[in-house]
Structures are given as C-alpha cells and as structure tokens.
Design a protein around this motif. Structure first.
Motif, PDB file in Angstrom:
ATOM      1  N   GLN A   1       4.069  29.188  27.004  1.00  0.00           N
ATOM      2  CA  GLN A   1       3.095  29.865  26.157  1.00  0.00           C
ATOM      3  C   GLN A   1       1.661  29.564  26.564  1.00  0.00           C
ATOM      4  O   GLN A   1       0.795  30.414  26.477  1.00  0.00           O
ATOM      5  CB  GLN A   1       3.295  29.443  24.690  1.00  0.00           C
ATOM      6  N   PHE A   2       1.401  28.332  27.059  1.00  0.00           N
ATOM      7  CA  PHE A   2       0.018  27.901  27.214  1.00  0.00           C
ATOM      8  C   PHE A   2      -0.406  27.571  28.647  1.00  0.00           C
ATOM      9  O   PHE A   2      -1.605  27.481  28.909  1.00  0.00           O
ATOM     10  CB  PHE A   2      -0.243  26.657  26.338  1.00  0.00           C
ATOM     11  N   PHE A   3       0.543  27.336  29.544  1.00  0.00           N
ATOM     12  CA  PHE A   3       0.155  26.806  30.846  1.00  0.00           C
ATOM     13  C   PHE A   3       0.665  27.662  31.985  1.00  0.00           C
ATOM     14  O   PHE A   3       1.768  28.218  31.929  1.00  0.00           O
ATOM     15  CB  PHE A   3       0.688  25.368  31.021  1.00  0.00           C
ATOM     16  N   SER A   4      -0.139  27.717  33.037  1.00  0.00           N
ATOM     17  CA  SER A   4       0.295  28.336  34.285  1.00  0.00           C
ATOM     18  C   SER A   4       1.044  27.302  35.106  1.00  0.00           C
ATOM     19  O   SER A   4       0.986  26.096  34.846  1.00  0.00           O
ATOM     20  CB  SER A   4      -0.921  28.847  35.063  1.00  0.00           C
ATOM     21  N   VAL A   5       1.733  27.754  36.131  1.00  0.00           N
ATOM     22  CA  VAL A   5       2.564  26.859  36.948  1.00  0.00           C
ATOM     23  C   VAL A   5       1.724  25.774  37.591  1.00  0.00           C
ATOM     24  O   VAL A   5       2.157  24.624  37.754  1.00  0.00           O
ATOM     25  CB  VAL A   5       3.327  27.675  38.022  1.00  0.00           C
ATOM     26  N   SER A   6       0.463  26.080  37.918  1.00  0.00           N
ATOM     27  CA  SER A   6      -0.373  25.130  38.655  1.00  0.00           C
ATOM     28  C   SER A   6      -0.737  23.894  37.839  1.00  0.00           C
ATOM     29  O   SER A   6      -0.993  22.832  38.408  1.00  0.00           O
ATOM     30  CB  SER A   6      -1.652  25.830  39.126  1.00  0.00           C
TER      31      SER A   6
ATOM     32  N   SER B   1      -8.616  28.626  31.261  1.00  0.00           N
ATOM     33  CA  SER B   1      -7.552  27.621  31.368  1.00  0.00           C
ATOM     34  C   SER B   1      -7.825  26.405  30.507  1.00  0.00           C
ATOM     35  O   SER B   1      -6.903  25.746  30.030  1.00  0.00           O
ATOM     36  CB  SER B   1      -7.378  27.197  32.828  1.00  0.00           C
ATOM     37  N   TRP B   2      -9.127  26.066  30.287  1.00  0.00           N
ATOM     38  CA  TRP B   2      -9.436  24.926  29.441  1.00  0.00           C
ATOM     39  C   TRP B   2      -9.017  25.190  27.990  1.00  0.00           C
ATOM     40  O   TRP B   2      -8.533  24.287  27.305  1.00  0.00           O
ATOM     41  CB  TRP B   2     -10.931  24.617  29.498  1.00  0.00           C
ATOM     42  N   ALA B   3      -9.186  26.399  27.526  1.00  0.00           N
ATOM     43  CA  ALA B   3      -8.748  26.742  26.172  1.00  0.00           C
ATOM     44  C   ALA B   3      -7.235  26.628  26.044  1.00  0.00           C
ATOM     45  O   ALA B   3      -6.711  26.103  25.056  1.00  0.00           O
ATOM     46  CB  ALA B   3      -9.204  28.157  25.819  1.00  0.00           C
ATOM     47  N   LEU B   4      -6.524  27.133  27.059  1.00  0.00           N
ATOM     48  CA  LEU B   4      -5.064  27.037  27.044  1.00  0.00           C
ATOM     49  C   LEU B   4      -4.609  25.584  27.053  1.00  0.00           C
ATOM     50  O   LEU B   4      -3.694  25.193  26.324  1.00  0.00           O
ATOM     51  CB  LEU B   4      -4.485  27.784  28.253  1.00  0.00           C
ATOM     52  N   THR B   5      -5.277  24.779  27.903  1.00  0.00           N
ATOM     53  CA  THR B   5      -4.894  23.367  28.004  1.00  0.00           C
ATOM     54  C   THR B   5      -5.139  22.637  26.684  1.00  0.00           C
ATOM     55  O   THR B   5      -4.286  21.871  26.216  1.00  0.00           O
ATOM     56  CB  THR B   5      -5.691  22.687  29.135  1.00  0.00           C
ATOM     57  N   LEU B   6      -6.303  22.863  26.075  1.00  0.00           N
ATOM     58  CA  LEU B   6      -6.623  22.185  24.818  1.00  0.00           C
ATOM     59  C   LEU B   6      -5.686  22.620  23.699  1.00  0.00           C
ATOM     60  O   LEU B   6      -5.182  21.782  22.934  1.00  0.00           O
ATOM     61  CB  LEU B   6      -8.076  22.488  24.434  1.00  0.00           C
ATOM     62  N   ALA B   7      -5.430  23.924  23.583  1.00  0.00           N
ATOM     63  CA  ALA B   7      -4.522  24.408  22.541  1.00  0.00           C
ATOM     64  C   ALA B   7      -3.112  23.875  22.752  1.00  0.00           C
ATOM     65  O   ALA B   7      -2.427  23.474  21.803  1.00  0.00           O
ATOM     66  CB  ALA B   7      -4.514  25.936  22.518  1.00  0.00           C
ATOM     67  N   GLY B   8      -2.657  23.871  24.010  1.00  0.00           N
ATOM     68  CA  GLY B   8      -1.325  23.344  24.301  1.00  0.00           C
ATOM     69  C   GLY B   8      -1.218  21.863  24.015  1.00  0.00           C
ATOM     70  O   GLY B   8      -0.205  21.380  23.484  1.00  0.00           O
ATOM     71  N   PHE B   9      -2.277  21.113  24.352  1.00  0.00           N
ATOM     72  CA  PHE B   9      -2.271  19.671  24.107  1.00  0.00           C
ATOM     73  C   PHE B   9      -2.220  19.380  22.607  1.00  0.00           C
ATOM     74  O   PHE B   9      -1.450  18.529  22.150  1.00  0.00           O
ATOM     75  CB  PHE B   9      -3.514  19.049  24.734  1.00  0.00           C
TER      76      PHE B   9
ATOM     77  N   SER C   1       0.079  28.037  16.793  1.00  0.00           N
ATOM     78  CA  SER C   1      -0.875  27.669  17.836  1.00  0.00           C
ATOM     79  C   SER C   1      -1.219  28.852  18.724  1.00  0.00           C
ATOM     80  O   SER C   1      -2.385  29.066  19.070  1.00  0.00           O
ATOM     81  CB  SER C   1      -0.311  26.520  18.681  1.00  0.00           C
ATOM     82  N   SER C   2      -0.205  29.639  19.093  1.00  0.00           N
ATOM     83  CA  SER C   2      -0.453  30.768  19.989  1.00  0.00           C
ATOM     84  C   SER C   2      -1.162  31.916  19.286  1.00  0.00           C
ATOM     85  O   SER C   2      -1.982  32.615  19.890  1.00  0.00           O
ATOM     86  CB  SER C   2       0.868  31.252  20.594  1.00  0.00           C
ATOM     87  N   GLN C   3      -0.868  32.117  17.986  1.00  0.00           N
ATOM     88  CA  GLN C   3      -1.435  33.248  17.267  1.00  0.00           C
ATOM     89  C   GLN C   3      -2.759  32.934  16.565  1.00  0.00           C
ATOM     90  O   GLN C   3      -3.569  33.837  16.347  1.00  0.00           O
ATOM     91  CB  GLN C   3      -0.425  33.746  16.218  1.00  0.00           C
ATOM     92  N   TRP C   4      -2.994  31.676  16.245  1.00  0.00           N
ATOM     93  CA  TRP C   4      -4.184  31.329  15.464  1.00  0.00           C
ATOM     94  C   TRP C   4      -5.050  30.268  16.137  1.00  0.00           C
ATOM     95  O   TRP C   4      -6.271  30.427  16.262  1.00  0.00           O
ATOM     96  CB  TRP C   4      -3.748  30.835  14.079  1.00  0.00           C
ATOM     97  N   LEU C   5      -4.416  29.165  16.606  1.00  0.00           N
ATOM     98  CA  LEU C   5      -5.196  28.067  17.188  1.00  0.00           C
ATOM     99  C   LEU C   5      -5.852  28.463  18.507  1.00  0.00           C
ATOM    100  O   LEU C   5      -7.035  28.164  18.734  1.00  0.00           O
ATOM    101  CB  LEU C   5      -4.286  26.848  17.389  1.00  0.00           C
ATOM    102  N   LEU C   6      -5.097  29.125  19.379  1.00  0.00           N
ATOM    103  CA  LEU C   6      -5.647  29.508  20.684  1.00  0.00           C
ATOM    104  C   LEU C   6      -6.856  30.439  20.555  1.00  0.00           C
ATOM    105  O   LEU C   6      -7.899  30.197  21.190  1.00  0.00           O
ATOM    106  CB  LEU C   6      -4.556  30.146  21.550  1.00  0.00           C
ATOM    107  N   PRO C   7      -6.788  31.517  19.752  1.00  0.00           N
ATOM    108  CA  PRO C   7      -7.997  32.346  19.577  1.00  0.00           C
ATOM    109  C   PRO C   7      -9.172  31.562  18.999  1.00  0.00           C
ATOM    110  O   PRO C   7     -10.328  31.801  19.369  1.00  0.00           O
ATOM    111  CB  PRO C   7      -7.534  33.446  18.614  1.00  0.00           C
ATOM    112  N   LEU C   8      -8.880  30.597  18.091  1.00  0.00           N
ATOM    113  CA  LEU C   8      -9.951  29.799  17.491  1.00  0.00           C
ATOM    114  C   LEU C   8     -10.614  28.914  18.541  1.00  0.00           C
ATOM    115  O   LEU C   8     -11.849  28.812  18.601  1.00  0.00           O
ATOM    116  CB  LEU C   8      -9.372  28.944  16.357  1.00  0.00           C
TER     117      LEU C   8
END
Length: 749
Positions: free
Chosen positions: A523-528, A457-465, A441-448
């Motif tokens: 890997q995907f989310f900030s503290v906030s 942050s929306w990309a991080l949230t969607l990839a993490g979800f 997810s971190s190496q392939w899904l997130l860049p996609l």
C-alpha cells in the motif's frame, strides 16, 4: 397574517389524528402501533374524508429519522454480552425458525404467482416477530418472570440481528438480482469486516470517552452526545455503502454496554415516541384501502401462514434443542406475529423499486391482524398443551421427557475446542483491527500527511511507518501472543501426535501476520525502499518488542473493562442459567406491605410452603449469599429466589401483595445457577451434602441433583453424592466457577 409553513400544518394533522386513534386503541387495549397506522390511513391521500397532508416528501424525511431513532433505541436494548448470554437454546431455535419462515414465505409468494423478488422479500417480512408487541403483551398478561419468556427474548435478539443483516443482503440482492453472486459474497465479507471494526473500535473508544467526560455529563449533554454519536455512525455506515438503519443499530449496541444505557433509554423515550409515531403514521399513509380489499385473499393466507408457521416452527425448533413440550408451545405461540422490522424491510423493497406496490400494504395489514391475535395466542398455549397432554400416548410423553433431559445433560468441552475457539477469536479480531488501520491510513492518514507534512515517497514512508507503529501491538498479539497456555502445555505433553497440529496453528498465525505486513508494504512502499523499511521495522521491533505485550495488555484490559462496564455497574439479567426442569432464578423486592416482613426464614418456612429457595438477600450495599434460617426479611430487601413458574407466582403474593410489581431487581453481588458433573475424581463422592462443606466453600446452595434420569429438587442435607450425579448449585458465581475449575483439574490429573 403570518404565513404558517406546511410542515407545521402537516404535523398538526398527523399528531392530532394520531392522538385520537391512540386514545381509542388504548381504550380497546390494542397496540398503539395499530392506532398510528390507522391515523396514517385517515390522513393519507387515499382517504378524502379527513384533511390530507400537503407535503409527503418532508414527512418521508421525518419518517426516515424515525427509523433511525427506532433502530438506535432497539440497539440500546442489545449488546454483545446479551448475544453471548442468549445461549444455545434460543440461538438454535431462532435460526431454525428464521430459516423455515424465509423458505415458507418465499414458497407462499410463488404459490400466489408473485415475482421472485416479491417472494424473497415476503420471506424476509414474515420471519421477524415484533419485540414491541410481545413485550407489551407479556406485561399485560403478567408473565415476564416465567421461564419461557427468557427464551422468547433470546429468540427476539437473534431475529433483530438477522433483520439488520437482511437489510444489507436484500439491498445487495436487489442490485445484483442473483442469489449466489460475487457481489453477494463481497457484501457479506465487507459487512463482517466492518461489523468487527465498528464494534471493537466503538467499544474501546466510546465508553472511554464517556468515562473521561463523566464530570460534565448531565441529562442534556448525554442526550446530545448519544444522538450525535448515532448520527455520526449513520453517516459512516452510509459512506461505506450500508443502510442508515445499520449504523443506528450498531451505535445503539455500543452504547448498550455502557453504564449510561438505561439513562440514555429514558432520555430517548420521548424522542423515540414522537418520531416513531411519525414513522408508523407514514406507514399507514402508503396503504390504499381499495388495494387491501383487492388483495383480501393473499392477506388472509399470509396471516394464516405467519400465525401457524411461526407457532409451529418455533415449537419444533425448541423441542429439537431439548425444551419441554409446554415451554416449547408457550414460546412458539408467543412469537406468532410480525412487526416493526417487517415494515422496514417492506419499505426497503419499495424504495429500491424492486417489489410490487401491493406488497407493502399487505405486510402492514398482516402485521395488524397478527398483533391483534398475539394475546389470544399466548393464552391459548396452556389449553393446547393440556389438550395434547391428554391425547399423547405414555410412550410419546416418556420419549419427549427423556429427550428433553438428555439434550440438556452436561457435555465436556474438549481442550482442542477451547484452544481452537480462542485462536479463531484472536485471529479474527486482530486481523480486522490491522486491516482497519491499513484502510484508515491509506484513505485518511496518507492524504493528511501529503497535504501538511511531506510529499512523494517521503509521505508514503511516513504514513507507512506510522501505520506500522499503530498495528505493532496487534501484530504481536496475532503472531506471538500465548493463548491459553495451560491447555496448550497439556496438549503438547499429552501426545506427540498433537504437536503437529499445534505447530500448524502457530505457523498459520505467522503466515497471516506476514500477509498483513506485505499488504502494508504494497500500500505504501515501492520495491526500492521496501528493504530499507524492513530494516527500520526490524530495529523498531527489537527496541519495542518487550513493551508490545504490555501495550497490548493495556489495550485489551481497557476493551474488556468497557465491554463488562454495564455488568459491573448493574447486572440486570433475569432467569440466567436455567435449570433443566421448570425451576429457575428470579428476583423480587420485599414490599412494606408484605406479610412476611419481620419474620425469619425459618418462621416463613418458604421451602415447605412454596417449594422455593432464597439464594441471596441484598440489603443496601450488603449482600448475604445463601442466608441462614434465622435471617429476617425487611422492606426493601432485594432477594434472589429459585422455583417453578407456579411456585414463584404463589411466592410473589407473599413478597409483593397485589398490585404486584414484578420488575426485575438487581442484586449487588452476581449470583447464578451452575451445574457440576460428579465423577470418580470428585472430592466428595460418598459424602453427604452436610459433610462436604460445599455451602461454605462456594457460598452456594445445592438446589437439585440429577441421578440416573431422576431429578431431586431441594435435596436433604443427608443426601450422599454418587458418581454420575449432576449437581445444580446456586450462589456466588465467582466461587462456584473456581470450584468447577479445581474439579476439572482434578479430573485431568
């Protein structure tokens, strides 16, 4: 005149010379590998009498392809179930022998005044035997059905695995130049992680893909698909930082568990032979005859070290795990050589430029000499055993016999052992899968996602979800799945002191699961937005929580179906679950020329004449387990027979008259030999075999009883069961194991 590329000219020279030398070696009844190596010497730059190739670089590339194809084909002969079936005898013998030979090779290198790295690589070179040479020698000598051959093949499986691991560890060692370094530890952990990911993912995906495409699979498409998968795994393994050979071996191992394994092996034979020939010819091209003459002394010494060291260490290892002296000697003398993997390890050192130039030709020379001596070593095992048997004292013989019997007695597996083993399995597998999902997810899904769907942050949230959704079933299995509930309940109610460790196991699983969730968040989310994600994840867990077990069960069932697909389709193992004496299980096909065709089993009197028992007869789609005395033998019947090596050899002359074809035959139903301990809770204590009805309950035949150190082979039906007996039962595996479980439950109650 049209210009002819140098590659075609070079191939013509290589294959033409190889053709002549292999015909010569075939006539001399020597391994063809030696003919290829000789061809390489003749066309190499050091031998000017014959035409020399003009472009060594291109041939080197072809040789690299040859290594990939060889490792891929070797992987096709190995799978995870094969490793499990190797058993403790071959595993412990193999580990003992490999460790001893690595140390012996290292010390030999130091004694010769070589560098530390040369000595380490020499240890790796001398510890691996040649699968090709052994199989060919066994076929020529007609001993593949003998009992010790099963142990030899098991040790070869262990050696193949260790050889693949050595390629990785030696590469890391060559870079770090330290035995116990952080780099080495990281390499081992990285290798273990990716092996789990590749095997679990590969076994789940590849057979499923082949099954869904079975309507379109022909020989042509199957060959292309299998080679494409092999090269794809080679690319993945190389990108991750491992050798191409490791990737080829892994994909071969994954495909080995599919129903197409034998078909792929058949289709790959011609390609393997072609590229294998190019590889071994390239091996010979690197040999300098002058260098061999210069190092004739070390070659002779290392050859002696390999022959004596491997024969001695394997024999001692087999004796230590409880094998009889004769069988141990036969096993040890069969493995006294080095082969293909030794070339690959030597090539690795040369390519990494960490070993001296003389090590490679020395390894090849030693391999050639030990390949030549292998058939003679195998034949010598019998006379050496007879010589030892005449000179050993009765006390020593009694000790060896008692130790062999005692080492193979049945030991009860504790409930704690079962529970801990299953916990460790589910923790390792699910942790590796979850880590793999996070990594992908971190190496392939997130860049996609960032490129096509969202940013910031929306990309991080969607990839993490999406990652959490994918890992949820495995997270549930890691933290909440009930493992072996009957054993867990029994331990919980048996003693209050057991409850603490059981609770600790549950807490440990929860902590690991929490750690993986925190890793995902990091890997995907900030503290906030972590708090927001936790709320969403908790809601998702509540909604899907009841369905997660079903989803995981579907995934697990598909994985197990793929893992056992080849066994379900065709069980081809020979000599399974060996008896503690010389009798073992083997398979034959009744030929049309057999003198026994048309006679009943009673008329043939096989037990009286040959001492063997027929456990099953497979005829078409029908299998008769423990056939009656009035059953007749017909041409094409596939029969499972129990007997000693000598008994089976005599019996084969009745069933398969010369020229006998002793290829293992597959029964339609799975049968095996199992052992059952008789205690006071055994329901038939004090009853005779006939009264017990075990034959009808298990569709099995009692072929042996161990009683107070005495072994009763083919007991009469009037023999009574006594507490302390060990029963050897042959027949329907499923029914016998069900009877064993019921017997264990009675003993617990």
């Amino acid at each position: 005149m049209a210009h002819l590329p140098n590659l075609i000219i070079d191939l013509a020279i290589i294959l033409g010379t190889a053709a002549v030398t292999t015909l010569l070696f075939k006539w001399l009844k020597q391994p063809l590998v030696l003919g290829y190596i000789l061809a390489g010497v003749l066309v190499g730059p050091q031998f000017s009498l014959f035409p020399t190739i003009s472009d060594p670089t291109t041939i080197r590339i072809w040789a690299d392809i040859g290594v990939i194809v060889l490792l891929f084909s070797l992987g096709l002969e190995f799978n995870l179930k094969k490793l499990v079936k190797v058993g403790g005898t071959a595993s412990m013998t193999g580990v003992f022998e490999i460790g001893a030979m690595i140390l012996l090779g290292y010390l030999t290198g130091l004694c010769l005044g070589w560098s530390t790295m040369d000595s380490i690589f020499l240890g790796g070179i001398v510890c691996i035997s040649s699968t090709t040479i052994i199989i060919r020698a066994f076929e020529e000598l007609g001993i593949k059905t003998q009992q010790f051959a099963g142990i030899v093949f098991g040790i070869l499986v262990i050696e193949d695995i260790v050889a693949v691991l050595l390629l990785v560890l030696l590469s890391t060692l060559a870079v770090s130049e330290q035995f116990f370094s952080t780099d080495m530890l990281v390499a081992i952990m990285k290798l273990a992680f990716f092996l789990v990911i590749w095997f679990v993912g590969g076994i789940f995906l590849v057979p499923s893909f082949l099954r869904s495409s079975r309507k379109f699979i022909t020989d042509e498409t199957l060959l292309i698909i299998s080679l494409a998968l092999c090269l794809l795994m080679v690319v993945v393994a190389t990108r991750v930082g491992f050798s191409p050979a490791l990737g080829a071996f892994i994909m071969g191992s994954i495909l080995a568990g599919t129903i197409y394994a034998e078909r792929i092996e058949h289709l790959l034979t011609a390609i393997k032979d072609l590229f294998g020939a190019v590889f071994f010819v390239s091996v010979g091209m690197l040999i300098d005859p002058a260098l061999l003459a210069q190092y004739a002394g070390p070659i002779a010494l290392i050859t002696v070290v390999v022959i004596v060291g491997k024969a001695l260490n394997v024999t001692v290892g087999a004796l230590l795990v409880g094998q009889p002296l004769k069988q141990s000697l036969q096993t040890g003398f069969s493995l006294a050589q080095i082969g293909e993997f030794s070339f690959i390890i030597a090539t690795l050192g040369l390519n990494l430029k960490v070993t001296s130039e003389f090590l490679y030709p020395i390894a090849v020379a030693v391999s050639a000499l030990t390949a030549f001596t292998t058939p003679y070593m195998i034949r010598a095992a019998g006379p050496i055993y007879s010589w030892l048997d005449r000179r050993l004292s009765p006390r020593t013989k009694l000790f060896l016999s008692s130790y062999s019997s005692g080492a193979q007695t049945i030991g009860s597996v504790s409930d704690w052992y079962q529970l801990l083993r299953e916990h460790i399995q589910i923790i390792i597998v699910n942790t590796a899968v979850i880590l793999g999902i996070i990594l992908i997810s971190s190496q392939w899904l997130l860049p996609l996602v960032t490129e096509h769907l969202a940013t910031g942050s929306w990309a991080l949230t969607l990839a993490g979800f999406l990652s959490f959704v994918l890992m949820a079933p495995f997270l549930w299995a890691l933290v909440l799945k009930r493992i072996n509930q009957p054993v867990y309940t029994r331990l919980w109610t048996e003693r209050r002191s057991y409850r603490g460790p059981l609770v600790t196991l549950a807490i440990t699983r929860g902590i690991i699961g929490l750690g993986l969730v925190l890793l995902l968040l990091q890997q995907f989310f900030s503290v906030s937005i972590i708090l927001f994600f936790l709320v969403v994840a908790a809601g998702l867990w509540l909604v899907l929580g009841n369905r997660l077990p079903l989803i995981y069960d579907l995934i697990e069932n598909r994985f197990l179906l793929n893992l056992h697909a080849r066994q379900i389709y065709q069980e081809t193992r020979m000599g399974r679950n060996l008896l503690p004496w010389d009798a073992h299980l083997s398979y034959f096909e009744v030929s049309a020329e057999s003198p026994g065709v048309g006679f009943t089993l009673a008329e043939l009197a096989l037990r009286e004449k040959y001492g063997v028992n027929i456990i099953s007869i497979a005829r078409g789609s029908m299998t008769m387990l423990v056939p009656g005395r009035n059953e007749r033998l017909f041409p094409g019947d596939k029969i499972a027979v129990i007997g000693t090596d000598q008994q089976l050899e005599q019996f084969s002359k009745l069933i398969e008259p010369a020229p006998a074809s002793k290829a293992p035959v597959t029964p339609v139903q799975e049968i095996s030999l199992q052992k059952i301990a008789v205690d006071d809770s055994f329901p038939f204590v004090g009853k005779c075999i006939r009264e017990s009805g075990i034959r009808e309950i298990t569709q099995g035949l009692i072929v042996g009883i161990e009683r107070k150190g005495t072994r009763i082979l083919n007991p009469e039906s009037t023999t009574f069961f006594l507490a302390g007996d060990v029963i050897w039962l042959a027949g329907n595996t499923k029914l016998i194991k069900q009877f064993q479980r019921e017997n264990r439950l009675r003993s617990v109650q």
